[in-house]
Design a protein around this motif. Structure first.
Motif, short mmCIF file in Angstrom:
data_model
loop_
_atom_site.label_atom_id
_atom_site.label_comp_id
_atom_site.label_asym_id
_atom_site.label_seq_id
_atom_site.Cartn_x
_atom_site.Cartn_y
_atom_site.Cartn_z
N GLU A 180 0.79 -1.22 0.00
CA GLU A 180 0.00 0.00 0.00
C GLU A 180 0.83 1.28 0.00
O GLU A 180 0.34 2.33 -0.38
N ARG A 181 2.09 1.20 0.42
CA ARG A 181 2.92 2.40 0.49
C ARG A 181 3.77 2.60 -0.77
O ARG A 181 4.56 3.53 -0.84
N GLU A 182 3.59 1.77 -1.78
CA GLU A 182 4.48 1.79 -2.93
C GLU A 182 3.95 2.68 -4.05
O GLU A 182 2.76 2.70 -4.35
N TYR A 183 4.87 3.40 -4.69
CA TYR A 183 4.54 4.31 -5.79
C TYR A 183 4.88 3.72 -7.16
O TYR A 183 4.75 4.41 -8.17
N SER A 184 5.35 2.49 -7.19
CA SER A 184 5.64 1.80 -8.44
C SER A 184 5.67 0.30 -8.17
O SER A 184 5.54 -0.13 -7.02
N SER A 185 5.88 -0.47 -9.22
CA SER A 185 5.97 -1.92 -9.08
C SER A 185 7.38 -2.39 -8.76
O SER A 185 7.60 -3.60 -8.57
N LEU A 186 8.33 -1.47 -8.67
CA LEU A 186 9.71 -1.88 -8.42
C LEU A 186 9.88 -2.60 -7.09
O LEU A 186 10.59 -3.62 -7.02
N PRO A 187 9.27 -2.14 -5.99
CA PRO A 187 9.39 -2.91 -4.74
C PRO A 187 8.83 -4.32 -4.87
O PRO A 187 9.38 -5.27 -4.30
N LEU A 188 7.73 -4.48 -5.61
CA LEU A 188 7.19 -5.82 -5.82
C LEU A 188 8.21 -6.69 -6.55
O LEU A 188 8.41 -7.85 -6.18
N LEU A 195 -4.17 5.08 -5.78
CA LEU A 195 -3.78 6.49 -5.75
C LEU A 195 -2.28 6.67 -5.65
O LEU A 195 -1.73 7.63 -6.17
N ARG A 196 -1.60 5.77 -4.97
CA ARG A 196 -0.14 5.89 -4.88
C ARG A 196 0.56 5.39 -6.15
O ARG A 196 1.55 5.96 -6.58
N LEU A 197 0.03 4.32 -6.74
CA LEU A 197 0.71 3.71 -7.86
C LEU A 197 0.65 4.55 -9.13
O LEU A 197 1.58 4.52 -9.94
N GLY A 198 -0.44 5.26 -9.32
CA GLY A 198 -0.52 6.09 -10.52
C GLY A 198 -1.82 5.96 -11.29
O GLY A 198 -1.95 6.54 -12.36
N GLY A 199 -2.78 5.21 -10.79
CA GLY A 199 -4.06 5.11 -11.47
C GLY A 199 -4.30 3.73 -12.04
O GLY A 199 -3.68 2.73 -11.65
N VAL A 200 -5.22 3.67 -12.99
CA VAL A 200 -5.73 2.40 -13.50
C VAL A 200 -4.65 1.56 -14.16
O VAL A 200 -4.48 0.37 -13.84
N GLU A 201 -3.89 2.15 -15.08
CA GLU A 201 -2.89 1.37 -15.81
C GLU A 201 -1.80 0.85 -14.88
O GLU A 201 -1.38 -0.31 -14.97
N ALA A 202 -1.35 1.69 -13.97
CA ALA A 202 -0.29 1.29 -13.04
C ALA A 202 -0.77 0.18 -12.11
O ALA A 202 -0.03 -0.75 -11.78
#
Length: 357
Positions: A247-255, A272-279
């Motif tokens: 939930e605290r991640e702003y991209s898929s890189l931590p995953l 909301l943190r990731l960037g929207g629908v596509e992210a």
């Protein structure tokens, strides 16, 4: 061609009688920023973000900056707009409030575009309406035992099949006792999860996880700092309990890094943190390629329709906070919700409860 003509920002508040706390935060208000974009065809697209009391001027400023850059853009061009805004925001950073602002406009653009097409978003994205499991969330650390038991019992009476409570007390044995009381209250047929909101150190998290196994805890969310990937690896292989985070991640890189370390069981994207629908969907695809289920953070009104578009979605989180504030709350029956059939996201905040900002 339909373009973005203008935008308006509002604030809405949910009822909160007393402050509530988890292991790392105390919340003094439950507030939302609501964004409405108007298109040249007169269609309105809407989105919202959960803001609490944090940095109200900063997030509003970021939203206004992004909105001014998007005036005149084609409302269906969500990918192109995201990339252009991302490039513009690089100087001060593409994460944090800038990403929240991008996400809010992305979600509102999808709402408007699907309304123009006259279809719900799950259908536009190739999904099929299906019941999505919903779990009841809360169990705040600031609750007394009576308040805690009242909440989880209410969830059970309303048909929820699982509940999540907060942990991360200074003494983990107090967390264990609260978990025991919850198990006694809801019985063996209700799933229980625990969430430390990054508030524990590895030794205490390990002790709690091992002790809680006898209670049949489903999974342990954010036991430690979300950047401690090796700590997650250690806990996953030593604790004998599934680990959830994201939930605290702003991209898929931590995953990606957690996957490399075999350090995660459940991915919890925050739209909301990731960037929207596509992210959100990109991260779900990465999780799916590595056999990891998706169970998103907080935004059930967005997550339920999106979960209908992926094959590895396992459920959504439920708080009741916005339900009295919107026209069509999701109906949850026997622990499941169906996506709306109305165009777009299928709901809107009530005008009478909005204050323009």
């Amino acid at each position: 061609m339909t373009n973005i003509k203008n935008f308006t920002l509002f604030k809405a508040n949910a009822s909160l009688s007393n402050p509530i706390s988890d292991a790392t935060h105390t919340l003094t208000e439950i507030s939302f920023i609501v964004l409405r974009i108007e298109t040249t065809s007169g269609v309105i697209g809407e989105s919202y973000l959960l803001s609490f009391q944090y940095s109200p001027r900063a997030i509003v400023g970021a939203l206004k900056d992004v909105g001014e850059m998007l005036i005149g853009e084609e409302v269906h061009d969500t990918v192109g707009c995201f990339e252009r805004i991302n490039q513009h925001n690089e100087y001060f950073g593409m994460e944090g409030i800038n990403r929240w602002a991008q996400s809010a406009f992305n979600i509102a653009m999808w709402d408007a575009w699907c309304k123009i097409l006259g279809q719900p978003i799950w259908k536009i994205l190739g999904g099929a309406a299906r019941p999505i499991p919903i779990y009841g969330s809360g169990g705040w650390s600031s609750y007394s035992i009576d308040e805690l038991i009242a909440e989880v019992t209410d969830y059970k009476q309303r048909g929820f099949k699982a509940v999540k409570i907060k942990v991360g007390k200074p003494d983990w044995k107090e967390d264990l006792e609260r978990l025991r009381r919850v198990r006694d209250a809801v019985g063996q047929d209700i799933g229980i999860m625990m969430d430390a909101n990054q508030g524990m150190k590895v030794p205490d998290a390990l002790s709690l996880a091992k002790a809680a196994r006898e209670l049949g805890i489903h999974w342990f969310e954010e036991p430690i700092d979300h950047t401690d990937f090796h700590g997650y690896k250690y806990l996953r292989h030593q604790a004998g309990i599934s680990l959830a985070m994201g939930e605290r991640e702003y991209s898929s890189l931590p995953l990606r890094e957690l996957i490399k370390l075999d350090a995660i069981d459940i991915w919890q994207p925050d739209i909301l943190r990731l960037g929207g629908v596509e992210a959100w969907r990109d991260s779900a695809a990465l999780a799916n390629a590595n056999h990891i289920p998706v169970l998103p953070h907080y935004y059930k009104d967005y997550d339920v329709p999106l979960l209908c578009t992926i094959s590895n979605g396992t459920g959504a989180e439920s708080f009741d906070w916005i339900d009295p504030l919107i026209d069509y709350p999701l109906e949850i029956n026997n622990g499941f919700a169906l996506p709306h059939n109305r165009p777009g996201w299928g709901f809107s905040f009530k005008d009478s409860l909005l204050q323009e900002i």
